[in-house]
Design a protein around this motif. Structure first.
Motif, PDB file in Angstrom:
ATOM      1  N   LEU A 134       2.087   1.822  -3.387  1.00 49.84           N
ATOM      2  CA  LEU A 134       1.024   2.388  -4.218  1.00 49.84           C
ATOM      3  C   LEU A 134       0.826   3.869  -3.917  1.00 49.84           C
ATOM      4  CD1 LEU A 134      -1.778  -0.348  -4.135  1.00 49.84           C
ATOM      5  CD2 LEU A 134      -0.526   0.443  -6.128  1.00 49.84           C
ATOM      6  N   ARG A 135       0.893   4.183  -2.607  1.00 47.86           N
ATOM      7  CA  ARG A 135       0.683   5.581  -2.190  1.00 47.86           C
ATOM      8  C   ARG A 135       1.771   6.489  -2.748  1.00 47.86           C
ATOM      9  NH1 ARG A 135      -1.234   5.756   4.056  1.00 47.86           N
ATOM     10  NH2 ARG A 135      -1.797   7.865   3.600  1.00 47.86           N
ATOM     11  N   VAL A 163       0.846  -1.208   0.000  1.00 48.29           N
ATOM     12  CA  VAL A 163       0.000   0.000   0.000  1.00 48.29           C
ATOM     13  C   VAL A 163       0.875   1.249   0.000  1.00 48.29           C
ATOM     14  CG1 VAL A 163      -1.742   1.278   1.316  1.00 48.29           C
ATOM     15  CG2 VAL A 163      -1.917  -1.180   1.135  1.00 48.29           C
ATOM     16  N   GLU A 164       1.961   1.186   0.795  1.00 48.02           N
ATOM     17  CA  GLU A 164       2.865   2.342   0.848  1.00 48.02           C
ATOM     18  C   GLU A 164       3.470   2.616  -0.528  1.00 48.02           C
ATOM     19  OE1 GLU A 164       3.406   4.493   3.141  1.00 48.02           O
ATOM     20  OE2 GLU A 164       2.267   3.549   4.744  1.00 48.02           O
ATOM     21  N   LEU A 175      -5.291   5.597  -8.360  1.00 49.16           N
ATOM     22  CA  LEU A 175      -4.071   5.553  -9.161  1.00 49.16           C
ATOM     23  C   LEU A 175      -4.402   5.337 -10.629  1.00 49.16           C
ATOM     24  CD1 LEU A 175      -0.955   5.583  -8.926  1.00 49.16           C
ATOM     25  CD2 LEU A 175      -1.028   3.118  -8.726  1.00 49.16           C
ATOM     26  N   ILE A 205      -6.988   3.396  -3.138  1.00 49.29           N
ATOM     27  CA  ILE A 205      -5.754   3.964  -3.708  1.00 49.29           C
ATOM     28  C   ILE A 205      -5.523   3.423  -5.117  1.00 49.29           C
ATOM     29  CG2 ILE A 205      -3.231   4.030  -3.448  1.00 49.29           C
ATOM     30  CD1 ILE A 205      -3.707   4.064  -0.405  1.00 49.29           C
TER      31      ILE A 205
END
Lengths: 501, 191
Positions: free
Chosen positions: A384-385, A381-382, B71, B67
């Motif tokens: 992706l962020r 997730v990090e 994205l 997310i």
């Protein structure tokens, strides 16, 4: 405080020794600091109904020392009973008593119904038990019961005097402290040695010489010696050790490791005994709870009554009780229950603390496991962020270029609108301001005007320009006032626009 | 006959012994409870901190789908926007492409370009700005049309510099113009 401490931890016990011609009573107290002798008395006793003086004397003794105990431990002369050491083959502990009853019939000249008996297992080899058996005629014990009832007292333990003496000798080395007293786990004195020690005890009373062999804390042999007490100590010692050698070889034992000498003349005998190689000689010259009193010649006479009293407190290795209904010692069960309860309380208390710790540790471990399990997902997730942040940065930059770029056409149109008819431009320079927003820039215009100062206010009033100022002197010429003006360009619609807009 | 015995410990000594024992037990218990309390507090604190961290972590993990969707949207937007970037593998190539484009625009407006120059690329963060300076003479109308064409170009072109001089004050229709136009190129492509 002392009183409450006494109630909590102190226990008193009375030991009474019945002799052929007298009765000796001793009161001892056991507390957190050890054993303490309270007092002792001696009265004449014949076993007849006329013994009123002994009864009243004992009553006074009990009243004076505020002894609340109603049960006593009794020592009787060895001559009142028979002592036998037997090797009894038995399949187990349960069958042992039945077999001993059978053996009693074989070894004593009385009917079993007419006697009281007691035994103690001294050792075991396979199915063969080494047992010390004591048998006493009922008639003798009934006399004691009747005597004590007059006081009134109840006999709790009855044992023969040589065994009581051995208990007193053993407990001369008794030590205790508050912790052993509270827990109930008392340590056995080391007087008789450890489980492999062969210990020989010789007690020299006023009339008798009693020899006992103890192995591993258990009495395995006992004999009343006939020794000439008037003989010199050296000869006495020699006779004594000759006798020991004979007894040990009969018991298939190689040698004695320790000799305990107590009673009259023990010190003199010990000098010669100590010369024998490989032998530890100890002189027992004090009673448990009493300091040495050299002026008191009767101290050794108190050994049986003290030993009996100690047995009443549950102390001593020679636990023989001739009373049939008291043979199974309830005190032992009570002590065991107390110990178990205490251990249980401690266990619960510790368990309570430990369970709390374990519970919290498990909770913590479960949370940490969840955190660990989430780790890869979290890094994904990090990732992706951060990718999203980069993409958004790029997008916003391009949007800014596309939407916030001030149209130069609009600037030219605005200039055309606001510059009055009497003014005209000869040059225009637009440049971006380095390091500033892409949409901002600087404009420098030069030309001629009828009233150049008016241009400043006109430009300043426009939404496109700010900080308008002359950057050179205004000159007068045939075509009007020559001017050069600088202005900063702002975006009149500078709020951010997104893709939808 | 009575025999008196000496007391092994005096009452005062017994009381001292008992008091000492009780005090020792009390001290040990106190420290045990202190340790236990500290341990529980430490563990509770850790559990609380870890729980907060786990909650935060779970919240972040739960955002994963959102997310991802976002994205995809941003990438789509960016794909559209990046069609406005200059073509070319390297900055000089992109500059040449921009020169060609400006030339075409000028030719379509019958403007003759007097000079043209590729200026050094400008670092603009994720992108490189590729400026090209052209010089030409034109009327106001032609300049307006040229600026309009640049503005309406599908590429993301910015007029970063503009210099206009009236060549002859008696004939203000003829202008000497220097125009700096900047296109954009991806940094990794431009480098």
């Amino acid at each position: 405080m002392w009183r409450s401490e006494s109630i909590l931890f102190n226990r008193k016990a009375i030991g009474i020794e019945f002799r052929d011609d007298s009765v000796v009573a001793v009161c001892i107290k056991k507390g957190v600091a050890g054993i303490e002798m309270v007092s002792s008395v001696t009265f004449a006793y014949t076993g007849m109904d006329t013994d009123g003086e002994a009864v009243s004397g004992l009553k006074r003794f009990i009243t004076r020392y505020r002894i609340d105990e109603k049960s006593v431990s009794v020592s009787i002369p060895k001559s009142w009973g028979l002592v036998r050491f037997l090797d009894v083959p038995a399949p187990g502990d349960d069958a042992l008593e039945r077999l001993i009853q059978y053996e009693i019939g074989r070894h004593i000249p009385f009917q079993i119904e007419d006697v009281y008996y007691a035994f103690q297992v001294a050792g075991r080899k396979g199915n063969k038990y080494r047992v010390v058996l004591v048998v006493v005629h009922k008639e003798k014990l009934e006399l004691i019961r009747k005597f004590l009832e007059k006081i009134p007292l109840q006999p709790d333990i009855i044992n023969i005097s040589p065994f009581c003496i051995l208990n007193a000798i053993e407990l001369s080395g008794y030590k205790t402290n508050i912790f052993t007293e509270l827990s109930g786990f008392a340590v056995r004195p080391d007087v008789f040695g450890n489980k492999d020690t062969v210990c020989v005890s010789l007690f020299m009373g006023e009339h008798e010489r009693e020899l006992a062999v103890i192995k591993g804390g258990s009495l395995i042999y006992f004999e009343n010696l006939v020794i000439d007490s008037d003989a010199p100590a050296e000869n006495l010692c020699s006779d004594f050790f000759n006798k020991i050698d004979i007894i040990l070889s009969r018991l298939s034992l190689n040698k004695a490791d320790r000799v305990l000498l107590s009673g009259h003349g023990a010190s003199g005998l010990s000098t010669y005994a100590a010369r024998r190689p490989g032998l530890e000689v100890r002189v027992i010259d004090s009673l448990p709870g009493a300091s040495v009193d050299t002026g008191n010649t009767d101290m050794y006479g108190l050994f049986p009554s003290v030993g009996a009293a100690l047995a009443g407190l549950g102390l001593g290795s020679i636990k023989v009780n001739i009373l049939p209904d008291k043979r199974k010692n309830n005190k032992k069960t009570g002590a065991l229950i107390t110990k178990i309860s205490l251990a249980l309380i401690l266990f619960l208390f510790a368990g309570l603390m430990i369970s709390g710790i374990i519970r919290e540790k498990r909770t913590l471990e479960a949370i940490e496991e969840d955190v660990r399990r989430n780790g890869p997902e979290l890094s994904a997730v990090e990732k992706l962020r951060s990718e999203l942040a980069l993409m958004e940065k790029r997008r916003d930059f391009l949007l800014n270029v596309r939407d916030n770029n001030i149209s130069k056409l609009e600037i030219l149109a605005e200039l055309t609108d606001i510059i009055p008819m009497d003014a005209w431009l000869k040059s225009l320079v637009f440049k971006e301001l380095p390091g500033k927003d892409d949409a901002r820039g600087e404009l420098v215009i030069a030309g001629f005007s009828g009233a150049s100062s008016r241009l400043i206010s006109l430009l300043e009033n426009s939404d496109f320009f700010e900080n308008v100022e002359f950057v050179g002197p205004v000159t007068k010429g045939t075509q009007g006032e020559g001017f050069k003006i600088r202005a900063r360009i702002v975006n009149p619609d500078s709020f951010p626009r997104n893709m939808e807009q | 006959m009575k025999v008196r015995f000496k007391v092994r410990l005096k009452d005062r000594e017994r009381v001292a012994l008992l008091a000492g024992g009780i005090l020792a037990i009390a001290i040990i218990s106190y420290y045990l409870f202190l340790w236990y309390g500290d341990f529980r507090e430490y563990t509770s604190g850790r559990i609380e901190a870890k729980s907060i961290y786990l909650k935060k972590q779970s919240g972040i993990v739960a955002e994963k789908a959102f997310i991802k969707r976002r994205l995809v949207n941003v990438k789509d937007d960016l794909k559209v926007l990046e069609t406005g970037l200059l073509p070319g593998e390297k900055a000089p190539l992109s500059a040449a492409e921009l020169q060609r484009l400006l030339k075409e625009m000028a030719e379509s407006l019958n403007i003759e370009i007097r000079s043209e120059k590729a200026v050094s690329p400008v670092d603009m963060g994720e992108y490189l700005g590729v400026p090209v300076e052209i010089g030409f003479n034109a009327t106001t109308a032609k300049l307006k049309n040229m600026l309009f064409k640049i503005q309406e170009s599908p590429l993301l072109l910015t007029v970063s510099g503009l210099k206009i001089r009236v060549g002859n004050v008696r004939n203000p229709g003829g202008l000497n113009i220097s125009l700096t136009v900047r296109g954009l190129v991806k940094k990794e492509a431009g480098e």
